[in-house]
Design a protein around this motif. Structure first.
Motif, mmCIF file in Angstrom:
data_model
loop_
_atom_site.group_PDB
_atom_site.id
_atom_site.type_symbol
_atom_site.label_atom_id
_atom_site.label_comp_id
_atom_site.label_asym_id
_atom_site.label_seq_id
_atom_site.Cartn_x
_atom_site.Cartn_y
_atom_site.Cartn_z
ATOM 1 N N LEU A 30 8.455 -22.123 44.270
ATOM 2 C CA LEU A 30 9.829 -22.466 43.929
ATOM 3 C C LEU A 30 10.253 -21.657 42.708
ATOM 4 C CD1 LEU A 30 9.648 -26.336 44.358
ATOM 5 C CD2 LEU A 30 10.735 -24.686 45.893
ATOM 6 N N HIS A 31 9.263 -21.351 41.846
ATOM 7 C CA HIS A 31 9.485 -20.537 40.652
ATOM 8 C C HIS A 31 8.200 -19.758 40.387
ATOM 9 C CE1 HIS A 31 10.497 -19.336 36.571
ATOM 10 N NE2 HIS A 31 9.368 -19.873 36.155
ATOM 11 N N LYS A 32 8.335 -18.446 40.194
ATOM 12 C CA LYS A 32 7.171 -17.597 39.910
ATOM 13 C C LYS A 32 7.436 -16.845 38.611
ATOM 14 C CE LYS A 32 6.070 -14.774 43.263
ATOM 15 N NZ LYS A 32 5.599 -13.714 44.177
ATOM 16 N N GLY A 33 7.231 -17.534 37.493
ATOM 17 C CA GLY A 33 7.446 -16.916 36.189
ATOM 18 C C GLY A 33 6.196 -16.216 35.683
ATOM 19 N N ARG A 34 6.341 -15.507 34.585
ATOM 20 C CA ARG A 34 5.180 -14.815 33.998
ATOM 21 C C ARG A 34 4.156 -15.798 33.454
ATOM 22 N NH1 ARG A 34 7.563 -11.289 29.569
ATOM 23 N NH2 ARG A 34 8.933 -13.081 29.545
ATOM 24 N N THR A 35 4.622 -16.939 32.949
ATOM 25 C CA THR A 35 3.720 -17.917 32.339
ATOM 26 C C THR A 35 3.573 -19.164 33.194
ATOM 27 O OG1 THR A 35 4.354 -17.116 30.153
ATOM 28 C CG2 THR A 35 3.242 -19.248 30.263
ATOM 29 N N THR A 36 4.668 -19.689 33.694
ATOM 30 C CA THR A 36 4.589 -20.914 34.490
ATOM 31 C C THR A 36 5.055 -20.661 35.919
ATOM 32 O OG1 THR A 36 6.802 -21.650 33.847
ATOM 33 C CG2 THR A 36 4.924 -22.442 32.509
ATOM 34 N N GLN A 37 4.490 -21.449 36.815
ATOM 35 C CA GLN A 37 4.834 -21.377 38.222
ATOM 36 C C GLN A 37 5.063 -22.800 38.722
ATOM 37 O OE1 GLN A 37 1.512 -20.098 37.250
ATOM 38 N NE2 GLN A 37 2.655 -18.317 36.536
ATOM 39 N N LEU A 38 5.981 -22.943 39.681
ATOM 40 C CA LEU A 38 6.222 -24.228 40.332
ATOM 41 C C LEU A 38 6.085 -24.002 41.829
ATOM 42 C CD1 LEU A 38 7.022 -27.228 40.248
ATOM 43 C CD2 LEU A 38 9.421 -26.477 40.342
ATOM 44 N N LEU A 39 5.239 -24.819 42.458
ATOM 45 C CA LEU A 39 4.958 -24.658 43.879
ATOM 46 C C LEU A 39 5.338 -25.890 44.664
ATOM 47 C CD1 LEU A 39 2.089 -23.249 42.349
ATOM 48 C CD2 LEU A 39 2.621 -22.070 44.471
ATOM 49 N N ASP A 40 5.844 -25.643 45.860
ATOM 50 C CA ASP A 40 6.122 -26.679 46.837
ATOM 51 C C ASP A 40 4.979 -26.629 47.849
ATOM 52 O OD1 ASP A 40 7.955 -28.570 48.288
ATOM 53 O OD2 ASP A 40 7.805 -26.990 49.803
ATOM 54 N N ILE A 41 4.353 -27.764 48.091
ATOM 55 C CA ILE A 41 3.227 -27.817 49.026
ATOM 56 C C ILE A 41 3.528 -28.876 50.073
ATOM 57 C CG2 ILE A 41 0.744 -28.176 49.285
ATOM 58 C CD1 ILE A 41 1.027 -27.565 45.978
ATOM 59 N N ARG A 42 3.582 -28.440 51.319
ATOM 60 C CA ARG A 42 3.832 -29.330 52.449
ATOM 61 C C ARG A 42 2.530 -29.521 53.190
ATOM 62 N NH1 ARG A 42 9.538 -30.656 52.674
ATOM 63 N NH2 ARG A 42 10.209 -29.660 50.743
ATOM 64 N N VAL A 43 2.136 -30.780 53.384
ATOM 65 C CA VAL A 43 0.919 -31.120 54.116
ATOM 66 C C VAL A 43 1.334 -31.669 55.472
ATOM 67 C CG1 VAL A 43 -1.205 -32.491 54.122
ATOM 68 C CG2 VAL A 43 -0.295 -31.593 51.950
ATOM 69 N N THR A 44 0.804 -31.066 56.531
ATOM 70 C CA THR A 44 1.128 -31.469 57.900
ATOM 71 C C THR A 44 -0.157 -31.761 58.670
ATOM 72 O OG1 THR A 44 1.151 -29.156 58.613
ATOM 73 C CG2 THR A 44 3.268 -30.118 57.972
ATOM 74 N N ASP A 45 -0.001 -32.428 59.817
ATOM 75 C CA ASP A 45 -1.164 -32.712 60.667
ATOM 76 C C ASP A 45 -1.209 -31.726 61.836
ATOM 77 O OD1 ASP A 45 0.765 -33.618 62.485
ATOM 78 O OD2 ASP A 45 0.194 -35.729 62.321
ATOM 79 N N ASP A 46 -2.131 -31.962 62.768
ATOM 80 C CA ASP A 46 -2.294 -31.074 63.931
ATOM 81 C C ASP A 46 -1.027 -30.968 64.774
ATOM 82 O OD1 ASP A 46 -5.003 -30.221 63.609
ATOM 83 O OD2 ASP A 46 -5.699 -32.168 64.337
ATOM 84 N N ALA A 47 -0.197 -32.014 64.793
ATOM 85 C CA ALA A 47 1.037 -32.013 65.581
ATOM 86 C C ALA A 47 2.233 -31.537 64.753
ATOM 87 C CB ALA A 47 1.307 -33.411 66.137
ATOM 88 N N ASP A 48 1.982 -30.993 63.567
ATOM 89 C CA ASP A 48 3.012 -30.484 62.659
ATOM 90 C C ASP A 48 3.908 -31.583 62.095
ATOM 91 O OD1 ASP A 48 3.839 -28.215 61.241
ATOM 92 O OD2 ASP A 48 5.566 -27.920 62.554
ATOM 93 N N ASN A 49 3.408 -32.831 62.080
ATOM 94 C CA ASN A 49 4.118 -33.921 61.410
ATOM 95 C C ASN A 49 3.945 -33.765 59.902
ATOM 96 O OD1 ASN A 49 4.901 -35.516 63.759
ATOM 97 N ND2 ASN A 49 2.709 -35.891 63.989
ATOM 98 N N LEU A 50 5.006 -34.022 59.143
ATOM 99 C CA LEU A 50 4.929 -33.950 57.690
ATOM 100 C C LEU A 50 4.178 -35.180 57.169
ATOM 101 C CD1 LEU A 50 5.755 -32.352 55.178
ATOM 102 C CD2 LEU A 50 7.903 -33.650 55.172
#
Length: 141
Positions: free
Chosen positions: A106-126
């Motif tokens: 979501l943000h890739k700065g030189r010092t700090t980064q913010l990541l969005d992580i989506r976890v899904t199952d085998d059927a692509d359910n969130l």
């Protein structure tokens, strides 16, 4: 020198030896210009007592993937990555199969980064939505 996709995956999975990632059988399976995906089996090793995926195991998967993607995009000769904060909202439960965590910036700065992580199952359910803040710090200070 740019590493191939296969080399990045091999390097990431080698780094998991003798760590929590190996204990949880987390495997990095895909990587691209701005994302990384890993999978983890859902079995009794990661269950809570009533036979469902433990939220802590999900958070460990998410933090592992988020830290890896931050690590890939910095100069690791000069910097190291540390997690600052993780949040996880669990939306659905899983009893078996695999869960997949995809981390994107979501943000890739030189010092700090913010990541969005989506976890899904085998059927692509969130299953879970996680946010991870990381920091890149100089090694020789």
């Amino acid at each position: 020198m740019q590493l191939s996709k296969e080399a990045v995956l091999e390097k990431a999975n080698k780094a998991c030896k003798n760590t929590l990632m190996e204990t949880l059988n987390i495997e990095v399976v895909d990587f691209g210009a701005d994302f990384l995906v890993a999978k983890m089996p859902v079995n009794s090793r990661v269950h809570q007592p009533d036979g469902l995926l433990h939220g802590g195991a999900t958070a460990a998967l998410a933090e592992s993937v988020g830290s890896f993607v931050s690590h890939i995009f910095i100069d690791t000769d000069k910097f190291f990555v540390r997690g600052l904060e993780i949040t996880a909202n669990h939306l659905k439960s899983v009893r078996d199969g695999f869960v997949y965590a995809k981390a994107t910036f979501l943000h890739k700065g030189r010092t700090t980064q913010l990541l969005d992580i989506r976890v899904t199952d085998d059927a692509d359910n969130l299953i879970s939505i996680c946010k991870l803040s990381t920091i890149s710090l100089p090694k020789n200070k």
